[in-house]
Design an enzyme around this catalytic site. Structure first.
Site, PDB file in Angstrom:
ATOM      1  N   GLN A 154      33.985  44.251  44.092  1.00  0.00           N
ATOM      2  CA  GLN A 154      34.952  44.144  42.993  1.00  0.00           C
ATOM      3  C   GLN A 154      35.062  45.433  42.172  1.00  0.00           C
ATOM      4  O   GLN A 154      36.144  45.831  41.753  1.00  0.00           O
ATOM      5  CB  GLN A 154      34.551  42.986  42.075  1.00  0.00           C
ATOM      6  CG  GLN A 154      35.371  42.852  40.812  1.00  0.00           C
ATOM      7  CD  GLN A 154      36.768  42.327  41.070  1.00  0.00           C
ATOM      8  OE1 GLN A 154      36.952  41.180  41.428  1.00  0.00           O
ATOM      9  NE2 GLN A 154      37.777  43.183  40.895  1.00  0.00           N
ATOM     10  N   HIS A 161      41.657  44.459  48.781  1.00  0.00           N
ATOM     11  CA  HIS A 161      42.656  44.501  47.715  1.00  0.00           C
ATOM     12  C   HIS A 161      43.231  45.916  47.756  1.00  0.00           C
ATOM     13  O   HIS A 161      42.503  46.887  47.506  1.00  0.00           O
ATOM     14  CB  HIS A 161      42.014  44.249  46.350  1.00  0.00           C
ATOM     15  CG  HIS A 161      41.607  42.831  46.106  1.00  0.00           C
ATOM     16  ND1 HIS A 161      41.107  42.014  47.097  1.00  0.00           N
ATOM     17  CD2 HIS A 161      41.611  42.084  44.965  1.00  0.00           C
ATOM     18  CE1 HIS A 161      40.831  40.823  46.572  1.00  0.00           C
ATOM     19  NE2 HIS A 161      41.118  40.838  45.290  1.00  0.00           N
ATOM     20  N   GLU A 165      46.755  47.090  44.152  1.00  0.00           N
ATOM     21  CA  GLU A 165      47.061  45.980  43.246  1.00  0.00           C
ATOM     22  C   GLU A 165      47.241  46.548  41.838  1.00  0.00           C
ATOM     23  O   GLU A 165      46.365  46.462  40.979  1.00  0.00           O
ATOM     24  CB  GLU A 165      45.952  44.927  43.262  1.00  0.00           C
ATOM     25  CG  GLU A 165      46.331  43.683  42.474  1.00  0.00           C
ATOM     26  CD  GLU A 165      45.175  42.718  42.287  1.00  0.00           C
ATOM     27  OE1 GLU A 165      45.401  41.666  41.673  1.00  0.00           O
ATOM     28  OE2 GLU A 165      44.041  43.007  42.718  1.00  0.00           O
ATOM     29  N   ASP A 200      44.817  33.141  46.116  1.00  0.00           N
ATOM     30  CA  ASP A 200      43.928  34.003  45.339  1.00  0.00           C
ATOM     31  C   ASP A 200      43.146  33.151  44.353  1.00  0.00           C
ATOM     32  O   ASP A 200      42.359  32.313  44.765  1.00  0.00           O
ATOM     33  CB  ASP A 200      44.695  35.130  44.661  1.00  0.00           C
ATOM     34  CG  ASP A 200      43.760  36.282  44.236  1.00  0.00           C
ATOM     35  OD1 ASP A 200      42.598  36.273  44.643  1.00  0.00           O
ATOM     36  OD2 ASP A 200      44.203  37.175  43.510  1.00  0.00           O
ATOM     37  N   TRP A 221      41.119  35.401  35.759  1.00  0.00           N
ATOM     38  CA  TRP A 221      42.421  35.990  36.028  1.00  0.00           C
ATOM     39  C   TRP A 221      43.563  34.969  36.006  1.00  0.00           C
ATOM     40  O   TRP A 221      44.711  35.325  35.817  1.00  0.00           O
ATOM     41  CB  TRP A 221      42.426  36.691  37.388  1.00  0.00           C
ATOM     42  CG  TRP A 221      41.614  37.947  37.421  1.00  0.00           C
ATOM     43  CD1 TRP A 221      42.024  39.216  37.134  1.00  0.00           C
ATOM     44  CD2 TRP A 221      40.231  38.054  37.780  1.00  0.00           C
ATOM     45  NE1 TRP A 221      40.992  40.097  37.271  1.00  0.00           N
ATOM     46  CE2 TRP A 221      39.877  39.418  37.675  1.00  0.00           C
ATOM     47  CE3 TRP A 221      39.253  37.134  38.171  1.00  0.00           C
ATOM     48  CZ2 TRP A 221      38.588  39.886  37.950  1.00  0.00           C
ATOM     49  CZ3 TRP A 221      37.979  37.608  38.449  1.00  0.00           C
ATOM     50  CH2 TRP A 221      37.655  38.963  38.331  1.00  0.00           C
TER      51      TRP A 221
END
Length: 314
Positions: free
Chosen positions: A73, A131, A134, A230, A236
């Site tokens: 992440q 990812h 993004e 997701d 989020w």
């Protein structure tokens, strides 16, 4: 979201993660999703989250197949040792190598992270699922780097790029140049409409960008586009239920895929195209395939999307 997650992730107990994940799996299965690809943050150095999801993958295998992406992440090169913890996660059973090049400190580190991820995947015979771009930043163009190294390492069909929301800010001439190369590399693009439209465009006043990679345009180049949910409920996004019809409903509105033919064919975005990204070999209604079926009350895709009734049978 990232800041809140940083504060929370080291405090989560394995039992709590398992409990929440099993609830999420049951929600998805009840609504017809039998194959799930999840991303687990491995920059939580104890790998508690990974160990929990490895147990969940085993526990639910009679009702769902789970692929676990080891996802850094915070980035692969943002903190010393993240590259090695990513390797350790793959060694301990994660199915896919994750990456987040636009979150690295420099573009050079972003490029290096893509090269590392594909090399690691090739070493352990894993897929890549990152990812990618993004962001609203039109200068974020890591998809081109991903395509280059996918071709260079002969990894066509084994790489997925999630989000790619920067594509909505790329000019048309650039998309015209890069999308055929993405198609040639066999990269699967995974927009996540619910989350993308919620998170992107936050720096815009009005008009606001829609926050999603252009699905129709990508399909016109022969790119495999498969939608993702997701987030379900996390820092989020608060309104997810694991229902892929919600995802598709949002997608056809955002990309204005609203002719009868477009709506009817859009079902592929949450069925056949996802199966292709998963590399499923016996998917679909064909003689000899496993009889995994979702039986609905509706007779066509238009009514299925209009009413979004729960399945009669899974």
């Amino acid at each position: 979201g990232i800041k809140i997650w940083k504060d929370v992730k080291g405090k989560l107990a394995e039992e709590d993660v398992i409990k929440r994940a099993i609830i999420a799996v049951k929600l998805m299965v009840a609504q017809g999703t039998l194959w799930i690809r999840t991303h687990v943050d491995i920059t939580e150095r104890s790998l508690t989250l990974l160990h929990a999801l490895l147990k969940v993958r085993e526990e639910v295998k009679e009702i769902a197949d789970i692929q676990i992406t080891a996802f850094p992440q915070d980035g692969i090169y943002t903190d010393k040792g993240n590259d090695e913890i990513l390797r350790k996660a793959i060694q301990q059973g994660a199915d896919n190598v994750g990456l987040i090049p636009h979150n690295e400190i420099t573009r050079e580190d972003g490029v290096r992270s893509i090269k590392f991820a594909i090399e690691l995947a090739k070493e352990y015979d894993r897929k890549v699922d990152g990812h990618i771009d993004e962001t609203d930043d039109p200068n974020s163009r890591f998809l081109e780097v991903l395509a280059k190294y996918t071709l260079e390492y002969n990894y066509e069909g084994k790489v997925s790029a999630g989000h790619v929301t920067a594509m909505h800010s790329w000019d048309a001439a650039y998309r015209y140049r890069i999308l055929p190369i993405v198609a040639r590399a066999g990269i699967h693009i995974i927009p996540n409409p619910l989350v993308n439209v919620s998170l992107q465009g936050r720096f815009d006043n009005y008009p606001k960008r829609r926050g999603m990679a252009p699905i129709k345009e990508m399909l016109s180049y022969g790119i495999n586009v498969a939608l993702g949910h997701d987030c379900i409920m996390d820092p989020w996004y608060p309104l997810g239920s694991g229902n892929m019809l919600h995802v598709l409903f949002m997608a056809v509105h955002l990309d204005q895929m609203l002719s009868p033919d477009e709506i009817s064919s859009s079902i592929n975005l949450i069925t056949y195209n996802g199966a292709k990204a998963w590399s499923l070999k016996d998917y679909g209604i064909n003689v000899g395939n496993r009889a995994n079926l979702v039986i609905t009350a509706e007779d066509d895709v238009i009514d299925l999307l209009r009413f979004m009734s729960p399945p009669l049978y899974v």
